[in-house]
Design an enzyme around this catalytic site. Sequence first.
Site, PDB file in Angstrom:
ATOM      1  N   ASP A 226       0.835  -1.194   0.000  1.00 27.79           N
ATOM      2  CA  ASP A 226       0.000   0.000   0.000  1.00 27.79           C
ATOM      3  C   ASP A 226       0.879   1.257   0.000  1.00 27.79           C
ATOM      4  O   ASP A 226       1.883   1.332   0.711  1.00 27.79           O
ATOM      5  CB  ASP A 226      -0.890  -0.022   1.239  1.00 27.79           C
ATOM      6  N   GLU A 280      15.013 -15.076   0.060  1.00 26.86           N
ATOM      7  CA  GLU A 280      15.406 -16.144   0.974  1.00 26.86           C
ATOM      8  C   GLU A 280      14.376 -17.281   0.982  1.00 26.86           C
ATOM      9  O   GLU A 280      14.665 -18.381   1.463  1.00 26.86           O
ATOM     10  CB  GLU A 280      15.540 -15.599   2.398  1.00 26.86           C
TER      11      GLU A 280
END
Length: 565
Positions: A226, A280
């Site tokens: 957002d 990751e």
Amino acid sequence: MTIASDVLAAASGRTSIAHSTVSTPGSEWWRTAVIYQIYPRSFADLTGDGIGDLPGITARLDSLAALGIDAIWLSPFYTSPQKDAGYDVADYVGVDPLFGTIADFDAMRDRAHELGLRVIIDIVPNHSSDQHAWFQEALAALPGSAERARYIFREGRGSSGELAPNNWESVFGGPAWTRIADGQWYLHLFDSSQPDLDWENPWVREQFRDILRFWLDRGVDGFRVDVAHGMIKAPGLPDYTPPADSGSMGGGIESDETPPYWAQDGVHEIYRDWRTLLNEYEGDRVLCAEAWVEPLTKLARWVRPDEMHQAFNFSYLETPWSAAALRAVVDTSIHAFSGVGAPSTWVLSNHDVVRHASRLALTAENPQGAGVGPLSPGQPDPVLGLRRARAATALMLALPGSAYIYQGEELGLPEVINLPDDSRQDPTWFRTNGERYGRDGCRVPIPWEGASPAFGFNSTGASWLPQPSEWASFARDQQVGVAGSTLSLYTLALSLRSTYGFGLGAIEWMDLGTDVVAFRNGDVTVIANTGTAPVALPAGEVLLVSGEELDGFVASDTTVWLLAD
């Protein structure tokens, strides 16, 4: 010429999501995905309290899988006082009881993954709720403290600090600063209940790393970010007055002048850090930017290879139904995004804009965030609006890249214009004293069954925003399997899009007249007539038509897909 089967089975053949899968560069799922936005308050309400919830979403996921989408994106369901419908977050790792529990989220995620649907959730990093513990601790601390440094507190101007630190206006109207009891002011680009976090503070950055990890560990497939063009403000917080015709979130500003609170270069450092964190994790987790940034060449900086994966193409969303304008924005989009190795991410509607079944038939200017109400000039023509919306969607879904669908647009829902004043809840309505209607009209709970209470939104008939009676005819059960319905059009378009590989395709323009957008994407020719006169249809097998039956011509406000001879 033959018309293709109206509805093709889209749910069959899906496999559950396995995060251990690793895609080769250039084939990641998000490059071609069609992602369906769920606004939880207004999707499905299993408890019957009038507000949608996570169990309601879970109960309706089979219908979304049948539609043929690839992923869902959920607007906020976090703990919140709901001053801005959940975009005022009081706990980034808690589920608001309005929507259920963390166990309900896990069940929803699991069911989505079983159906082969990935799950993207909102993250709201520009601001928190004023009820968040971080802000409450800041209010209780002294000026200059570590707690105050989490947010943007400043001394006021004037002889005794009685004037706001600068002249910035809130996105929702009114001043962007509020003064507290000890005389300091805090910045809130949105409502006063949504204080802006200070992203120059390393402490804030570390908190959000932990938040991202919490949800990634819980199996989410990515985040829609957002206000991704906010967060960093220009040094010194200088005064700024935006152009009168600019959108509330910065859209429409194409000059070299950058507002000091939007699109600052420092945001890119944040997203490079987040991209490293997501890398990751297995399974091609994704970041999508809500960034109202123009021109598109500038927006492309958000999706460079070491930053975000997608950015909503709001320039496309705001393009009028004009062949010349559409050709230009498609060309510019593909050039800008492909230049940094990213797909263009097409979108026509969401929870912040007038639904495109109404917006495309407005006859007066309507800046983003203003909304449409009973006294707005240029009221939409509902018949023309739906016709253009169907044509515009058929055009969008034939373009290469990824696309987002907002809940209810597959039913042809228009903006709800005649909401009673006392039912409105958008902060924009209150902060502008009713001068701007805001976004409630695109957030009304969607209809599922035409003859049920609340049209199947729940079993009690309660609805946090009133549903118009005419929505009975838009309900999903009135359209499923019905030839020519908007739902059948979307289902067919999504199936054909997958079959013919539009997402990984390329555009080859055709010249069929000044009022026509025409191109080939692989084996399929796409023709969208934005003019008033019919256009001759080339030879070939018609796969899809957005409007009326064909007789050798493409009618006005109609899009056709066909296999060329």
